[in-house]
Scaffold this motif. Structure first.
Motif, PDB file in Angstrom:
ATOM      1  N   CYS A  56      47.886 -92.369  80.936  1.00 34.77           N
ATOM      2  CA  CYS A  56      47.493 -93.719  81.324  1.00 34.77           C
ATOM      3  C   CYS A  56      48.748 -94.544  81.569  1.00 34.77           C
ATOM      4  O   CYS A  56      49.738 -94.404  80.854  1.00 34.77           O
ATOM      5  CB  CYS A  56      46.666 -94.394  80.225  1.00 34.77           C
ATOM      6  N   LYS A  61      45.257 -98.777  77.248  1.00 36.01           N
ATOM      7  CA  LYS A  61      44.248 -97.801  77.672  1.00 36.01           C
ATOM      8  C   LYS A  61      44.420 -96.475  76.938  1.00 36.01           C
ATOM      9  O   LYS A  61      43.442 -95.863  76.521  1.00 36.01           O
ATOM     10  CB  LYS A  61      44.326 -97.598  79.185  1.00 36.01           C
ATOM     11  N   GLU A  64      43.130 -96.885  73.461  1.00 32.10           N
ATOM     12  CA  GLU A  64      41.657 -96.891  73.442  1.00 32.10           C
ATOM     13  C   GLU A  64      41.111 -95.461  73.489  1.00 32.10           C
ATOM     14  O   GLU A  64      40.201 -95.097  72.736  1.00 32.10           O
ATOM     15  CB  GLU A  64      41.147 -97.698  74.634  1.00 32.10           C
ATOM     16  N   ALA A  65      41.693 -94.645  74.368  1.00 27.67           N
ATOM     17  CA  ALA A  65      41.256 -93.244  74.472  1.00 27.67           C
ATOM     18  C   ALA A  65      41.553 -92.487  73.179  1.00 27.67           C
ATOM     19  O   ALA A  65      40.703 -91.736  72.676  1.00 27.67           O
ATOM     20  CB  ALA A  65      41.965 -92.570  75.653  1.00 27.67           C
ATOM     21  N   GLU A  91      37.336 -89.288  81.479  1.00 28.27           N
ATOM     22  CA  GLU A  91      37.009 -90.710  81.447  1.00 28.27           C
ATOM     23  C   GLU A  91      38.243 -91.601  81.577  1.00 28.27           C
ATOM     24  O   GLU A  91      38.207 -92.620  82.259  1.00 28.27           O
ATOM     25  CB  GLU A  91      36.273 -91.035  80.138  1.00 28.27           C
ATOM     26  N   TYR A  92      39.356 -91.207  80.937  1.00 26.85           N
ATOM     27  CA  TYR A  92      40.496 -92.111  80.825  1.00 26.85           C
ATOM     28  C   TYR A  92      41.738 -91.718  81.628  1.00 26.85           C
ATOM     29  O   TYR A  92      42.525 -92.585  81.998  1.00 26.85           O
ATOM     30  CB  TYR A  92      40.927 -92.237  79.354  1.00 26.85           C
TER      31      TYR A  92
END
Length: 148
Positions: A56, A61, A64-65, A91-92
């Motif tokens: 990321c 981010k 968060e993952a 998703e990330y």
């Protein structure tokens, strides 16, 4: 004297190729670094690693993952199943490998440079690294295997 020139190279040339995905990442870096770094990380007999990763651009981010992995497995002392890691990567991850669940396949020492290689070759099989920064952004890695 060789120590001064290698870090400059690994931070620029090889790193740029290193996290672009598994197959097209810098074919010329196979030799030089492997010999110099073997005993430094304590994994001198390991020449290949199989890994998945999440990349990321923003630290928020990646955190968060990673928190999803902590909440689901890591905080309990469990290993993250590769299929679950793959869902998080899809998703990330902002790397093209994210579409393949972050799978980078097998790669030799010297193909990925800088902190990415250091973390990939020092993370125990089955374990997930903590988030770390490279010239491409923020990553974490799931090490799936090692071989010579």
């Amino acid at each position: 004297m060789g120590k001064d020139s290698k870090p400059k190279d690994k931070g620029k040339g090889k790193q740029a190729a290193g996290s672009s995905g598994g197959d097209d990442a810098g074919g010329g870096g196979k030799g030089g670094k492997g010999k110099g770094g073997k005993s430094a990380d304590g994994l001198g007999t390991c020449t290949y690693v199989k890994a998945r990763h999440v990349l990321c651009e923003k630290q928020g981010k990646i955190n968060e993952a990673y928190k999803k992995l902590q909440d689901g497995w890591l905080d309990n002392g469990d290993k993250v199943p590769p299929a679950e890691f793959a869902k998080i990567a899809q998703e990330y991850s902002e790397c093209p490998s994210g579409k393949k669940g972050g799978d980078l396949g097998w790669f030799p020492r010297g193909k990925m440079a800088g902190p990415f290689q250091d973390v990939a070759f020092s993370t125990p099989v089955g374990a997930t690294s903590a988030p770390f920064k490279s010239t491409h952004g923020y990553h974490f890695i799931l090490c799936e295997g090692r071989k010579n």
